[in-house]
Design a protein around this motif. Sequence first.
Motif, PDB file in Angstrom:
ATOM      1  N   LEU A  12       0.825  -1.198   0.000  1.00 39.34           N
ATOM      2  CA  LEU A  12       0.000   0.000   0.000  1.00 39.34           C
ATOM      3  C   LEU A  12       0.861   1.250   0.000  1.00 39.34           C
ATOM      4  O   LEU A  12       0.587   2.226  -0.708  1.00 39.34           O
ATOM      5  CB  LEU A  12      -0.925  -0.020   1.220  1.00 39.34           C
ATOM      6  N   GLN A  13       1.947   1.219   0.806  1.00 38.70           N
ATOM      7  CA  GLN A  13       2.833   2.371   0.869  1.00 38.70           C
ATOM      8  C   GLN A  13       3.485   2.620  -0.485  1.00 38.70           C
ATOM      9  O   GLN A  13       3.580   3.760  -0.943  1.00 38.70           O
ATOM     10  CB  GLN A  13       3.903   2.141   1.942  1.00 38.70           C
ATOM     11  N   ASN A  14       3.910   1.571  -1.147  1.00 39.96           N
ATOM     12  CA  ASN A  14       4.537   1.719  -2.469  1.00 39.96           C
ATOM     13  C   ASN A  14       3.551   2.302  -3.479  1.00 39.96           C
ATOM     14  O   ASN A  14       3.926   3.128  -4.322  1.00 39.96           O
ATOM     15  CB  ASN A  14       5.064   0.376  -2.970  1.00 39.96           C
ATOM     16  N   LEU A  15       2.282   1.876  -3.385  1.00 41.89           N
ATOM     17  CA  LEU A  15       1.274   2.405  -4.292  1.00 41.89           C
ATOM     18  C   LEU A  15       1.077   3.900  -4.063  1.00 41.89           C
ATOM     19  O   LEU A  15       1.015   4.695  -5.018  1.00 41.89           O
ATOM     20  CB  LEU A  15      -0.048   1.646  -4.087  1.00 41.89           C
ATOM     21  N   TRP A  16       0.981   4.307  -2.812  1.00 44.31           N
ATOM     22  CA  TRP A  16       0.831   5.728  -2.505  1.00 44.31           C
ATOM     23  C   TRP A  16       2.039   6.518  -3.001  1.00 44.31           C
ATOM     24  O   TRP A  16       1.909   7.639  -3.505  1.00 44.31           O
ATOM     25  CB  TRP A  16       0.662   5.921  -0.995  1.00 44.31           C
ATOM     26  N   LEU A  17       3.235   5.958  -2.861  1.00 46.09           N
ATOM     27  CA  LEU A  17       4.442   6.659  -3.331  1.00 46.09           C
ATOM     28  C   LEU A  17       4.411   6.865  -4.838  1.00 46.09           C
ATOM     29  O   LEU A  17       4.761   7.931  -5.351  1.00 46.09           O
ATOM     30  CB  LEU A  17       5.695   5.876  -2.930  1.00 46.09           C
ATOM     31  N   LEU A  18       3.970   5.821  -5.539  1.00 48.26           N
ATOM     32  CA  LEU A  18       3.879   5.937  -6.994  1.00 48.26           C
ATOM     33  C   LEU A  18       2.908   7.030  -7.395  1.00 48.26           C
ATOM     34  O   LEU A  18       3.124   7.769  -8.366  1.00 48.26           O
ATOM     35  CB  LEU A  18       3.450   4.593  -7.590  1.00 48.26           C
ATOM     36  N   LEU A  19       1.833   7.137  -6.643  1.00 48.89           N
ATOM     37  CA  LEU A  19       0.837   8.161  -6.948  1.00 48.89           C
ATOM     38  C   LEU A  19       1.228   9.535  -6.417  1.00 48.89           C
ATOM     39  O   LEU A  19       0.591  10.548  -6.743  1.00 48.89           O
ATOM     40  CB  LEU A  19      -0.517   7.763  -6.343  1.00 48.89           C
ATOM     41  N   GLY A  20       2.263   9.571  -5.592  1.00 44.74           N
ATOM     42  CA  GLY A  20       2.732  10.851  -5.040  1.00 44.74           C
ATOM     43  C   GLY A  20       1.838  11.415  -3.962  1.00 44.74           C
ATOM     44  O   GLY A  20       1.887  12.619  -3.688  1.00 44.74           O
ATOM     45  N   ASN A  21       1.009  10.576  -3.343  1.00 47.21           N
ATOM     46  CA  ASN A  21       0.042  11.070  -2.365  1.00 47.21           C
ATOM     47  C   ASN A  21       0.155  10.367  -1.020  1.00 47.21           C
ATOM     48  O   ASN A  21      -0.815  10.301  -0.268  1.00 47.21           O
ATOM     49  CB  ASN A  21      -1.386  10.881  -2.894  1.00 47.21           C
ATOM     50  N   LEU A  22       1.305   9.855  -0.667  1.00 46.34           N
ATOM     51  CA  LEU A  22       1.432   9.148   0.602  1.00 46.34           C
ATOM     52  C   LEU A  22       1.303  10.134   1.760  1.00 46.34           C
ATOM     53  O   LEU A  22       2.059  11.093   1.857  1.00 46.34           O
ATOM     54  CB  LEU A  22       2.784   8.436   0.688  1.00 46.34           C
ATOM     55  N   PRO A  23       0.300   9.953   2.624  1.00 47.36           N
ATOM     56  CA  PRO A  23       0.162  10.860   3.771  1.00 47.36           C
ATOM     57  C   PRO A  23       1.272  10.626   4.779  1.00 47.36           C
ATOM     58  O   PRO A  23       1.963   9.599   4.751  1.00 47.36           O
ATOM     59  CB  PRO A  23      -1.204  10.487   4.357  1.00 47.36           C
ATOM     60  N   GLY A  24       1.452  11.584   5.674  1.00 49.50           N
ATOM     61  CA  GLY A  24       2.484  11.448   6.689  1.00 49.50           C
ATOM     62  C   GLY A  24       2.184  10.322   7.653  1.00 49.50           C
ATOM     63  O   GLY A  24       1.033   9.888   7.797  1.00 49.50           O
ATOM     64  N   PRO A  25       3.211   9.831   8.332  1.00 53.24           N
ATOM     65  CA  PRO A  25       3.006   8.753   9.302  1.00 53.24           C
ATOM     66  C   PRO A  25       2.166   9.224  10.490  1.00 53.24           C
ATOM     67  O   PRO A  25       2.093  10.413  10.792  1.00 53.24           O
ATOM     68  CB  PRO A  25       4.433   8.384   9.734  1.00 53.24           C
ATOM     69  N   GLU A  26       1.536   8.268  11.143  1.00 55.23           N
ATOM     70  CA  GLU A  26       0.744   8.545  12.331  1.00 55.23           C
ATOM     71  C   GLU A  26       1.342   7.807  13.517  1.00 55.23           C
ATOM     72  O   GLU A  26       2.036   6.795  13.350  1.00 55.23           O
ATOM     73  CB  GLU A  26      -0.710   8.121  12.116  1.00 55.23           C
ATOM     74  N   ALA A  27       1.062   8.299  14.724  1.00 56.52           N
ATOM     75  CA  ALA A  27       1.659   7.713  15.919  1.00 56.52           C
ATOM     76  C   ALA A  27       0.609   7.539  17.002  1.00 56.52           C
ATOM     77  O   ALA A  27      -0.244   8.411  17.204  1.00 56.52           O
ATOM     78  CB  ALA A  27       2.788   8.593  16.433  1.00 56.52           C
ATOM     79  N   THR A  28       0.668   6.401  17.708  1.00 54.97           N
ATOM     80  CA  THR A  28      -0.145   6.163  18.894  1.00 54.97           C
ATOM     81  C   THR A  28       0.794   6.156  20.093  1.00 54.97           C
ATOM     82  O   THR A  28       1.755   5.378  20.134  1.00 54.97           O
ATOM     83  CB  THR A  28      -0.883   4.823  18.798  1.00 54.97           C
ATOM     84  N   ILE A  29       0.510   7.032  21.078  1.00 58.53           N
ATOM     85  CA  ILE A  29       1.422   7.239  22.201  1.00 58.53           C
ATOM     86  C   ILE A  29       0.768   6.765  23.489  1.00 58.53           C
ATOM     87  O   ILE A  29      -0.370   7.117  23.792  1.00 58.53           O
ATOM     88  CB  ILE A  29       1.798   8.734  22.324  1.00 58.53           C
ATOM     89  N   THR A  30       1.507   5.948  24.249  1.00 61.52           N
ATOM     90  CA  THR A  30       1.025   5.415  25.523  1.00 61.52           C
ATOM     91  C   THR A  30       2.109   5.584  26.598  1.00 61.52           C
ATOM     92  O   THR A  30       3.232   5.137  26.367  1.00 61.52           O
ATOM     93  CB  THR A  30       0.672   3.929  25.395  1.00 61.52           C
ATOM     94  N   PRO A  31       1.787   6.206  27.760  1.00 61.56           N
ATOM     95  CA  PRO A  31       0.569   6.932  28.092  1.00 61.56           C
ATOM     96  C   PRO A  31       0.402   8.155  27.185  1.00 61.56           C
ATOM     97  O   PRO A  31       1.389   8.724  26.730  1.00 61.56           O
ATOM     98  CB  PRO A  31       0.782   7.359  29.549  1.00 61.56           C
ATOM     99  N   SER A  32      -0.819   8.542  26.968  1.00 57.01           N
ATOM    100  CA  SER A  32      -1.093   9.607  26.018  1.00 57.01           C
ATOM    101  C   SER A  32      -0.517  10.933  26.499  1.00 57.01           C
ATOM    102  O   SER A  32      -0.331  11.162  27.706  1.00 57.01           O
ATOM    103  CB  SER A  32      -2.603   9.758  25.820  1.00 57.01           C
ATOM    104  N   VAL A  33      -0.248  11.825  25.546  1.00 53.01           N
ATOM    105  CA  VAL A  33       0.156  13.180  25.885  1.00 53.01           C
ATOM    106  C   VAL A  33      -0.948  13.808  26.748  1.00 53.01           C
ATOM    107  O   VAL A  33      -2.133  13.656  26.474  1.00 53.01           O
ATOM    108  CB  VAL A  33       0.393  14.004  24.611  1.00 53.01           C
ATOM    109  N   GLY A  34      -0.539  14.491  27.814  1.00 55.74           N
ATOM    110  CA  GLY A  34      -1.487  15.068  28.753  1.00 55.74           C
ATOM    111  C   GLY A  34      -1.668  14.245  30.007  1.00 55.74           C
ATOM    112  O   GLY A  34      -2.310  14.696  30.960  1.00 55.74           O
ATOM    113  N   ASN A  35      -1.089  13.044  30.046  1.00 58.16           N
ATOM    114  CA  ASN A  35      -1.307  12.158  31.181  1.00 58.16           C
ATOM    115  C   ASN A  35      -0.384  12.499  32.341  1.00 58.16           C
ATOM    116  O   ASN A  35       0.496  13.354  32.244  1.00 58.16           O
ATOM    117  CB  ASN A  35      -1.098  10.709  30.752  1.00 58.16           C
TER     118      ASN A  35
END
Length: 462
Positions: A12-35
């Motif tokens: 999927l990542q390679n397909l997005w790269l070919l199309l030039g539309n790969l969104p930025g990475p996302e992150a899940t943080i534990t414990p969450s920010v604000g904790n």
Amino acid sequence: MELDRSKKENQLQNLWLLLGNLPGPEATITPSVGNVILSNAQIRVVFNRSMDTGSLSATLGIQLTPTWSDTVTVNDTVTLSGSIPTGTTPFRLDAMDTSGIRLTTINGFYTVLSSNTNLYYVSTKGNDGNSGTSIGSPKLTIASAITGATAPAAILVSVGNYFITKPAMPSIVLTETVSLYGGLSDDFLNRDPTQYTTMVATIDSNFITDTYTIIAGASITPNTVIDGFTIRGPSNPNASGMSMGISCSSGSPTITNNRVEGGAVNPAFSIAILVSASSALIANNLIAGGSSVASSSFGVYIQNISSPSIFANTILGGNAPLASSHGIYNAQQSNTPIILGNTLFGGTGLISYALNTSPPSNPTVMNNSMDGGAGITSRALYFPVGGGIFGNYQNNTLFTTGGTNRYCVYEEIGGTNPLIFSGNRLFDCPTALYLDDGATAINNIGTINGWTGGGSTYSGNY
């Protein structure tokens, strides 16, 4: 043939790269920010793709040390650690994936406690027979957690309503260095008091004496924190005693990031926060006086030689249809409060005040927005009878939004004069910008500037 998840992600990542539309990475943080975390805590970040390990920058008061591992794809998980400084500490995370696409910078704060702090947990699904020392065995009530805590301690309270029913249940009596933190999710992994409302309220339909929801007694210092709650004082239309959300009775806690409300009573006072012989730190709260049918209501009531620091709050006076409502009331004792950067609204009723301050109190009042409110008579700043020259009032905005008689500054006959009154903006007070000595209405700002009252200095007001 079915591909495993990591191969699917790569394709999927390679397909997005070919199309030039790969969104930025996302992150899940534990414990969450604000904790709330300890200074030796580890923060786990799981990205949704493989990351360029050399691109990562993570700071939490210090540069954190990363340890990389694999969860779904190579180097998609990092554990951050270090000797984190205590306090409300800013967090920042930057990184790029292996394709050079940057993560949207994550900014926020953690509440960082000393590593020797004992953690306790309270949940509406808990039981006071539990130890309260783990997420899996929470207490049911805050009072039980306080009683069982070994200081220094932090009690983490998850989302829900925590009712104190009188007379069967005790009010919450603080213990020194046993702090309370609300606004956590059911699983305690996320903290956001605006999303996970943690309400503490007293239910007492028959109280006679003064009644409060939380009390800070003489042993309490600013090392004891109340943070992230909605706190309500008791309501009883027949009560003869005062209703208080928080009573700082000779105690000086740190009260931050809460919503604190007075109850509905008659004929007694309704007070959101009482400050009596106290040097409490009160910051970043929404404070709302309750209602009293036949007496007065107060956001913050200061008395008995107190010196609180009141910073960056929104403070509402409540409703007193037959008496007076006050954003802040500073009683006729030698109080020395610092009132800085707040938004004050006097409330509604017969008379409303943003700030009512009596000599010989000597407050420092700077950079506040002071709305006298919408009482029949509204006063942004009020100096009652008592005489003398007290107080430093600089760079405040004084105005009124309602009422028949509307004053920015009202000085009674024989009332005090401010020692310094400069740089203040006065507007929307059609009865008088400044009522001098209970008789002379001054509506010309030039008359106010350059005026001296027995040694007072008035300058730069507009």
